[in-house]
Design an enzyme around this catalytic site. Structure first.
Site, PDB file in Angstrom:
ATOM      1  N   GLY A   9       3.786  -5.576  47.936  1.00 23.24           N
ATOM      2  CA  GLY A   9       3.493  -4.191  48.298  1.00 23.24           C
ATOM      3  C   GLY A   9       2.051  -3.795  48.139  1.00 23.24           C
ATOM      4  O   GLY A   9       1.754  -2.764  47.520  1.00 23.24           O
ATOM      5  N   GLY A  12       0.436  -0.201  48.182  1.00 24.89           N
ATOM      6  CA  GLY A  12       0.817   0.819  47.215  1.00 24.89           C
ATOM      7  C   GLY A  12      -0.271   1.167  46.218  1.00 24.89           C
ATOM      8  O   GLY A  12      -1.272   0.460  46.067  1.00 24.89           O
ATOM      9  N   TYR A  13      -0.055   2.233  45.490  1.00 28.01           N
ATOM     10  CA  TYR A  13      -1.008   2.786  44.512  1.00 28.01           C
ATOM     11  C   TYR A  13      -1.255   1.810  43.367  1.00 28.01           C
ATOM     12  O   TYR A  13      -2.397   1.401  43.102  1.00 28.01           O
ATOM     13  CB  TYR A  13      -0.427   4.105  44.019  1.00 28.01           C
ATOM     14  CG  TYR A  13      -1.277   4.915  43.063  1.00 28.01           C
ATOM     15  CD1 TYR A  13      -2.662   5.009  43.188  1.00 28.01           C
ATOM     16  CD2 TYR A  13      -0.661   5.647  42.044  1.00 28.01           C
ATOM     17  CE1 TYR A  13      -3.409   5.792  42.323  1.00 28.01           C
ATOM     18  CE2 TYR A  13      -1.392   6.441  41.190  1.00 28.01           C
ATOM     19  CZ  TYR A  13      -2.766   6.507  41.324  1.00 28.01           C
ATOM     20  OH  TYR A  13      -3.499   7.299  40.455  1.00 28.01           O
ATOM     21  N   ALA A  15      -0.040  -1.364  43.096  1.00 22.05           N
ATOM     22  CA  ALA A  15      -0.308  -2.709  43.623  1.00 22.05           C
ATOM     23  C   ALA A  15      -1.762  -2.853  44.066  1.00 22.05           C
ATOM     24  O   ALA A  15      -2.379  -3.911  43.874  1.00 22.05           O
ATOM     25  CB  ALA A  15       0.623  -3.014  44.784  1.00 22.05           C
ATOM     26  N   TYR A 162      16.091   7.730  41.808  1.00 26.52           N
ATOM     27  CA  TYR A 162      14.924   6.904  41.507  1.00 26.52           C
ATOM     28  C   TYR A 162      15.056   6.264  40.131  1.00 26.52           C
ATOM     29  O   TYR A 162      14.837   5.058  39.968  1.00 26.52           O
ATOM     30  CB  TYR A 162      13.648   7.739  41.562  1.00 26.52           C
ATOM     31  CG  TYR A 162      12.448   7.014  40.987  1.00 26.52           C
ATOM     32  CD1 TYR A 162      11.801   6.019  41.730  1.00 26.52           C
ATOM     33  CD2 TYR A 162      11.990   7.284  39.700  1.00 26.52           C
ATOM     34  CE1 TYR A 162      10.727   5.323  41.206  1.00 26.52           C
ATOM     35  CE2 TYR A 162      10.912   6.593  39.169  1.00 26.52           C
ATOM     36  CZ  TYR A 162      10.287   5.620  39.926  1.00 26.52           C
ATOM     37  OH  TYR A 162       9.229   4.926  39.390  1.00 26.52           O
ATOM     38  N   LYS A 166      15.480   2.134  39.161  1.00 30.58           N
ATOM     39  CA  LYS A 166      14.619   1.343  38.290  1.00 30.58           C
ATOM     40  C   LYS A 166      15.437   0.634  37.209  1.00 30.58           C
ATOM     41  O   LYS A 166      15.216  -0.544  36.902  1.00 30.58           O
ATOM     42  CB  LYS A 166      13.552   2.238  37.647  1.00 30.58           C
ATOM     43  CG  LYS A 166      12.447   2.663  38.601  1.00 30.58           C
ATOM     44  CD  LYS A 166      11.658   1.451  39.064  1.00 30.58           C
ATOM     45  CE  LYS A 166      10.421   1.810  39.838  1.00 30.58           C
ATOM     46  NZ  LYS A 166       9.674   0.622  40.304  1.00 30.58           N
TER      47      LYS A 166
END
Length: 347
Positions: A9, A12-13, A15, A162, A166
């Site tokens: 990913g 992503g932020y 990553a 969410y 996780k």
């Protein structure tokens, strides 16, 4: 020969900062994208994080593989020749989808796809991004302090999609690695609320909370955040990737706890006139619940009003020598970065 690290990913932020930190330390990096056409944005983000020599590093030592967490295709090829994997990617979706399984299933199944490919390819270690939500008590419990020995009860009906995704994904990952006799090849990192500078306008993540405060919300809610800097979180992933002592361990990556009103105070103090729209009042819980009826994203947060469930990073500090910078510095850097990376104007 320098090891190749797969980061899932890369758009992503978190990553994006993991890619940057790995390139900074001299690794060859491969990152997954869901489809062609995103490579330039990932290279630009990495170059921005690396500074003057960034474009050369992003060109010469950053490669790409097309793979999606919802499909088996591409993962064997993505991990081929890699010594390590940082599984950072999460499925797309809001915190309160109409069908929670639309988020929970892909999170679990995507993690298992990555792990299966990594184990089959002989990868030395996988570091998987989980969340403090996977090590938390039920919402109805009194205020608490948790460490890595706590496991979230995935049968808890109060869990948002969410948070449940996780917890389910991490528990499934450990179970899979035990079944493959590869438990010591897995490490999980459990972050708090991730803030800090952006590398690209598309990598907003939880920085959107700061963006909304700066944009002039009617008031703050009694919701708290365990602030961790995205740069420090990337550093924790890289430390966990190679430290012998990290094998088969969970590590909490959380920092200072701040109420939303305290986030607002920091922004006003650090940004001055740039924070002119940041709210100065705290909304009553009843008002927040009324707003939540017409604001889906807010609806998912109402069970957490007034709750203070803390997670301690003592193990990461002791075993890996990890530290996170002061929350005020992180939030100020986040706010300034949002101004430097505005969303493109549609047109």
């Amino acid at each position: 020969m320098t090891a190749t690290v797969l980061v899932t990913g890369g758009t992503g932020y978190v990553a994006g900062w993991c890619v940057t930190r790995l390139l900074e330390q001299g690794y060859q990096v491969r990152t997954t994208v869901r489809g062609p056409g995103r490579e330039d944005a990932v290279r630009a983000a990495a170059a921005a994080g690396l500074g003057a020599d960034g474009y050369e590093a992003a060109r010469d030592r950053l490669g790409f593989a097309v793979a999606d967490l919802t499909s088996d295709a591409g993962w064997d090829r993505a991990v081929e020749g890699c010594g390590y994997v940082l599984h950072v990617a999460s499925p797309l979706g809001g915190d309160a989808p109409k069908d929670p399984d639309a988020l929970i299933g892909p999170a679990r199944d995507g993690a298992l796809r990555v792990l299966r490919a990594a184990v089959d390819a002989g990868v030395e270690r996988v570091v998987m991004t989980s969340a403090c939500a996977a090590a938390s008590p039920p919402l109805g419990a009194p205020d608490s302090v948790s460490d890595e020995t706590r496991w979230t009860d995935t049968a808890d009906p109060t869990l948002t999609a969410y948070r449940k995704s996780k917890a389910v994904a991490e528990q499934a990952a450990w179970q899979f690695m035990r079944e493959r006799d590869a438990e010591r090849r897995l490490v999980t990192v459990l972050p708090g609320a991730v803030f800090g500078p952006l590398l690209h306008h598309s990598q907003r993540g939880s920085a959107q909370i700061v963006e909304r405060l700066l944009g002039g919300m009617p008031g703050t809610a009694r919701i708290g955040f365990e602030v961790v800097d995205v740069r420090d979180l990337a550093d924790l992933h890289v430390r966990a990737m190679t430290a012998p002592e990290a094998a088969g361990q969970r590590f909490i990556g959380a920092g200072e706890f701040l109420w939303m009103s305290e986030l607002a105070d920091v922004l006003r103090d650090r940004l001055g006139v740039a924070a002119a729209k940041v709210p100065t009042r705290t909304l009553p819980d009843t008002a927040v619940r009324l707003l939540a009826r017409v604001t889906p994203g807010l609806r998912a947060l109402t069970p957490y009003l007034g709750r203070k469930h803390l997670h301690v990073p003592d193990k990461a500090e002791r075993v890996l020598g990890w530290r996170t910078r002061p929350a005020a510095d992180t939030l100020a850097d986040c706010a300034r970065s949002l101004a430097e990376h505005p969303l493109p104007v549609a047109g």
